[in-house]
Write an enzyme that holds these catalytic residues in place. Structure first.
Site, PDB file in Angstrom:
ATOM      1  N   CYS A 239      14.191   9.874   7.153  1.00 48.11           N
ATOM      2  CA  CYS A 239      13.975   9.408   8.573  1.00 48.11           C
ATOM      3  C   CYS A 239      15.077   9.558   9.358  1.00 48.11           C
ATOM      4  O   CYS A 239      15.240   9.680  10.652  1.00 48.11           O
ATOM      5  CB  CYS A 239      13.296   7.917   8.674  1.00 48.11           C
TER       6      CYS A 239
ATOM      7  N   GLU B 201       9.069   0.402  11.461  1.00 43.74           N
ATOM      8  CA  GLU B 201      10.069   1.537  10.741  1.00 43.74           C
ATOM      9  C   GLU B 201       9.693   2.864  11.019  1.00 43.74           C
ATOM     10  O   GLU B 201       8.903   3.467  10.159  1.00 43.74           O
ATOM     11  CB  GLU B 201      10.735   1.317   9.622  1.00 43.74           C
TER      12      GLU B 201
ATOM     13  N   GLU C 136      10.223  15.501  15.370  1.00 41.71           N
ATOM     14  CA  GLU C 136      10.767  15.366  13.857  1.00 41.71           C
ATOM     15  C   GLU C 136      10.121  16.430  13.162  1.00 41.71           C
ATOM     16  O   GLU C 136       8.892  16.334  12.909  1.00 41.71           O
ATOM     17  CB  GLU C 136      10.395  13.831  13.492  1.00 41.71           C
TER      18      GLU C 136
ATOM     19  N   LYS D 255       0.875  -1.205   0.147  1.00 46.47           N
ATOM     20  CA  LYS D 255       0.264   0.096  -0.154  1.00 46.47           C
ATOM     21  C   LYS D 255       0.939   1.300  -0.049  1.00 46.47           C
ATOM     22  O   LYS D 255       1.448   1.641   1.109  1.00 46.47           O
ATOM     23  CB  LYS D 255      -0.849  -0.113   1.206  1.00 46.47           C
TER      24      LYS D 255
HETATM   25  P1  NAD Z   1       2.384   8.570   7.657  1.00 48.05           P
HETATM   26  O1  NAD Z   1       2.398   7.893   8.967  1.00 48.05           O
HETATM   27  O2  NAD Z   1       1.496   9.645   7.582  1.00 48.05           O
HETATM   28  O3  NAD Z   1       1.866   7.495   6.477  1.00 48.05           O
HETATM   29  C1  NAD Z   1       2.820   6.315   6.251  1.00 48.05           C
HETATM   30  C2  NAD Z   1       1.758   5.431   5.752  1.00 48.05           C
HETATM   31  O4  NAD Z   1       0.641   5.042   6.270  1.00 48.05           O
HETATM   32  C3  NAD Z   1       1.267   5.995   4.284  1.00 48.05           C
HETATM   33  O5  NAD Z   1       1.035   5.013   3.349  1.00 48.05           O
HETATM   34  C4  NAD Z   1      -0.310   6.384   4.713  1.00 48.05           C
HETATM   35  O6  NAD Z   1      -1.193   6.223   3.717  1.00 48.05           O
HETATM   36  C5  NAD Z   1      -0.514   4.974   5.674  1.00 48.05           C
HETATM   37  N1  NAD Z   1      -1.643   5.432   6.747  1.00 48.05           N
HETATM   38  C6  NAD Z   1      -2.145   6.479   7.134  1.00 48.05           C
HETATM   39  N2  NAD Z   1      -2.875   6.218   7.944  1.00 48.05           N
HETATM   40  C7  NAD Z   1      -3.111   5.044   8.098  1.00 48.05           C
HETATM   41  C8  NAD Z   1      -3.797   4.145   8.989  1.00 48.05           C
HETATM   42  N3  NAD Z   1      -4.873   4.566   9.938  1.00 48.05           N
HETATM   43  N4  NAD Z   1      -3.814   2.624   8.627  1.00 48.05           N
HETATM   44  C9  NAD Z   1      -2.937   2.244   7.996  1.00 48.05           C
HETATM   45  N5  NAD Z   1      -2.102   2.635   7.294  1.00 48.05           N
HETATM   46  C10 NAD Z   1      -2.249   4.370   7.269  1.00 48.05           C
HETATM   47  O7  NAD Z   1       4.012   8.938   7.274  1.00 48.05           O
HETATM   48  P2  NAD Z   1       4.502   9.734   5.912  1.00 48.05           P
HETATM   49  O8  NAD Z   1       4.073  11.332   6.058  1.00 48.05           O
HETATM   50  O9  NAD Z   1       4.086   9.061   4.907  1.00 48.05           O
HETATM   51  O10 NAD Z   1       6.245   9.402   6.152  1.00 48.05           O
HETATM   52  C11 NAD Z   1       6.886  10.206   6.730  1.00 48.05           C
HETATM   53  C12 NAD Z   1       7.192   9.624   8.298  1.00 48.05           C
HETATM   54  O11 NAD Z   1       7.769   8.156   7.970  1.00 48.05           O
HETATM   55  C13 NAD Z   1       8.273  10.121   9.086  1.00 48.05           C
HETATM   56  O12 NAD Z   1       8.051   9.970  10.248  1.00 48.05           O
HETATM   57  C14 NAD Z   1       9.657   9.239   8.487  1.00 48.05           C
HETATM   58  O13 NAD Z   1      10.535   9.567   9.363  1.00 48.05           O
HETATM   59  C15 NAD Z   1       9.013   8.006   8.470  1.00 48.05           C
HETATM   60  N6  NAD Z   1       9.905   7.063   7.861  1.00 48.05           N
HETATM   61  C16 NAD Z   1      10.667   6.072   8.207  1.00 48.05           C
HETATM   62  C17 NAD Z   1      11.280   5.173   7.709  1.00 48.05           C
HETATM   63  C18 NAD Z   1      12.257   4.277   8.189  1.00 48.05           C
HETATM   64  O14 NAD Z   1      13.094   3.385   7.731  1.00 48.05           O
HETATM   65  N7  NAD Z   1      12.634   4.114   9.734  1.00 48.05           N
HETATM   66  C19 NAD Z   1      11.652   5.344   6.319  1.00 48.05           C
HETATM   67  C20 NAD Z   1      10.888   6.547   5.816  1.00 48.05           C
HETATM   68  C21 NAD Z   1       9.905   7.389   6.266  1.00 48.05           C
END
Ligand code: NAD
Length: 488
Positions: A291, A257, A392, A183
């Site tokens: 991240c 992650e 963050e 997804k």
């Molecule tokens: P987000 O948490 O808003 O979304 C992540 C994913 O979750 C998206 O696909 C989103 O559509 C989905 N999502 C949203 N609500 C959901 C729900 N209720 N149930 C299931 N899925 C849902 O994060 P973002 O803004 O897309 O990404 C940025 C974040 O990701 C930052 O905190 C960043 O640090 C982190 N990140 C971590 C890593 C790592 O490897 N540790 C890598 C990349 C990004």
């Protein structure tokens, strides 16, 4: 120079990819994608609803017996072909990544290379997964473990670097014998859909990788689905809590992650020029939207002003602007909401006196006014307990803090709810190891950074998540040992 329009002719066709079929209409509504560099709309993304999520999970389940029964060398060959196809389509994939999130081509060009590397690496694991022989003394028995795949794995990826995340995670899951429902977020579905198409072209049986672009509702339907055997979530801590709550109903295991607020620790005996350059990478790479970006820069007091001067002196030389222009290092942030959130964080920090604004702090205007460009921003003398240092920000903002002793540096670095990465800069090899071992972080880089190769286990501690992607640890995330004991 005006911003180049993004190349919409590279967009993949279907709205979702389920069981090898490309769907052109879906029931989850739509999302208006906007090109962040201009603020202009591009295409309507059709989102998957509960019906498509259900169909995708069922397709993944149907594909499972065939995928598991396929000889390991054939699975390996299919994954190698996928790696080659990703390499062959690198130009389109990196253009799609820039279109999705406006990450400059200068960085986006490396994403397909990294994704192909992950697929190729995991291809090599398909025939190397082995269990353990267990000591049975004093019983006369044969006891061994089998590394079994979970089954259907839901892979939820964020918008930043979605292509690399999906290769890191979905690649490991399928190499371990699972099938996947991937997804991608509504903002960044294009590279995932294209890679889904390449999976079919590579000979992965239909249903092994299903791609369902969706927002929070689709994500929620996926994590609640009773036929999902494991969830792997990459994203923010706030969403992770919702995912964990939704997974409770079926007690589905969840890998996480999450975000970070990683620290650079710059000691006076370090190569200060290199340390300053690396610290700046924390705000330049993907406009600080990474991240593992090092966004807190802790510097030994004796060289604090010098490192601050070296870093902030380079800020005005960072080429910002058109993400498709070859010379651009920094593009906009991902959307208007992110832009406004980052600017208000900067403003609030300034007003509360949480740090001294050294540089930046505003939005770019002129030809870039339509896009979501935030100036590279540096705060000095930041209070480590303030939101500037604890949250963050996910934007181009660096916080500098001085320290007097090694112990204080470690305490400051560890005084964070996150524990993803750490960057140590020192000329003293004993200190390098001492400090690395004391840091609460899943990954530490000393005196340099050369990316995250597939052989490296990467992941967090504390609120940065648990589990690892990459390396042997990354593949083990997607198997569980079954023990077989036989009396002899
Ligand atoms: P987000 O948490 O808003 O979304 C992540 C994913 O979750 C998206 O696909 C989103 O559509 C989905 N999502 C949203 N609500 C959901 C729900 N209720 N149930 C299931 N899925 C849902 O994060 P973002 O803004 O897309 O990404 C940025 C974040 O990701 C930052 O905190 C960043 O640090 C982190 N990140 C971590 C890593 C790592 O490897 N540790 C890598 C990349 C990004």
């Amino acid at each position: 120079m005006p911003i180049t329009e993004p190349p919409l002719d590279v967009l993949p066709g279907p709205a979702a990819l389920i069981g090898g079929e490309r769907l052109h209409s879906t029931g989850g509504g739509s999302y208006q994608h906007v090109y962040a560099a201009t603020g202009r709309p591009t295409v309507e993304v059709r989102l998957s609803g509960a019906d498509e999520i259900d169909a995708a999970v069922r397709a993944a389940r149907r594909a499972l017996p065939r995928w598991r029964a396929m000889p390991a060398n054939e699975r390996r060959a299919a994954l190698f072909r996928l790696a080659q196809l990703v390499t062959g389509h690198a130009e389109t994939l990196s253009a799609l990544q820039t279109l999705e999130t406006s990450v400059p081509q200068r960085f986006a060009a490396s994403f397909p290379v990294a994704a192909a590397d992950f697929f190729g690496y995991y291809a090599g694991w398909t025939d190397k997964l082995a269990g353990d022989l267990i000591e049975t003394w004093p019983s006369r028995a044969l006891d061994y473990t089998l590394p079994e795949p979970y089954g259907v794995v839901a892979v939820i990826v964020p918008w930043n670097g979605a292509m690399v995340s999906l290769a890191q995670i979905a690649g490991a899951a399928i190499a371990a014998g699972n099938t996947v429902v991937l997804k991608p977020p509504e903002r960044a579905p294009f590279t995932a859909l294209r890679i889904g198409e390449l999976c079919l072209e590579a000979g992965l049986p239909p249903g092994v990788v299903n791609v369902v672009p969706a927002g929070p509702e689709g994500g929620d339907a996926l994590v609640r689905h009773p036929m999902v055997d494991k969830i792997h979530f990459t994203g923010s801590g706030a969403t992770a809590k919702k995912v964990l709550a939704a997974a409770l109903d079926n007690l589905t295991p969840v890998g996480l992650e999450l975000g970070g607020k990683s620290a650079h620790l710059v000691f006076a005996d370090a190569n200060l020029g290199m340390a300053a350059r690396q610290a700046l990478a924390g705000l330049v790479i993907n406009s600080g939207q990474g991240c593992a970006n090092g966004t807190r820069v802790l510097v030994e007091a004796a060289v604090y002003e010098e490192v601050l001067r070296l870093a902030s002196g380079r800020l005005r030389h960072i080429p910002m602007g058109d993400p498709f222009a070859a010379g651009t290092s920094m593009g906009p942030v991902v959307d208007e909401a992110a832009c406004l959130r980052i600017l208000s964080t900067i403003d609030a920090a300034g007003r509360a006196g949480h740090g001294r604004l050294v540089s930046g702090g505003g939005r770019l205007d002129g030809e870039l006014a339509g896009g979501y460009f935030v100036e590279p921003t540096v705060f000095a003398d930041v209070d480590n307990e303030s939101p500037l240092a604890q949250c963050e920000i996910f934007g181009p903002v660096l916080s500098f803090l001085p320290f007097e002793t090694e112990r204080e540096a470690i305490e400051l670095a560890n005084a964070s709810p996150y524990g993803l990465a750490g960057y140590v800069h020192t000329g003293d090899v004993r200190r390098a190891h001492r400090v690395s071992q004391a840091l609460h972080a899943g990954n530490v880089w000393v005196n340099g950074f050369a990316g995250i190769p597939p052989s490296m286990p990467f992941g967090g501690t504390k609120q940065s998540g648990h589990g690892r992607v990459g390396g042997a640890a990354g593949i083990r995330e997607f198997t569980r040992p079954k023990n077989v004991w036989t009396a002899l």
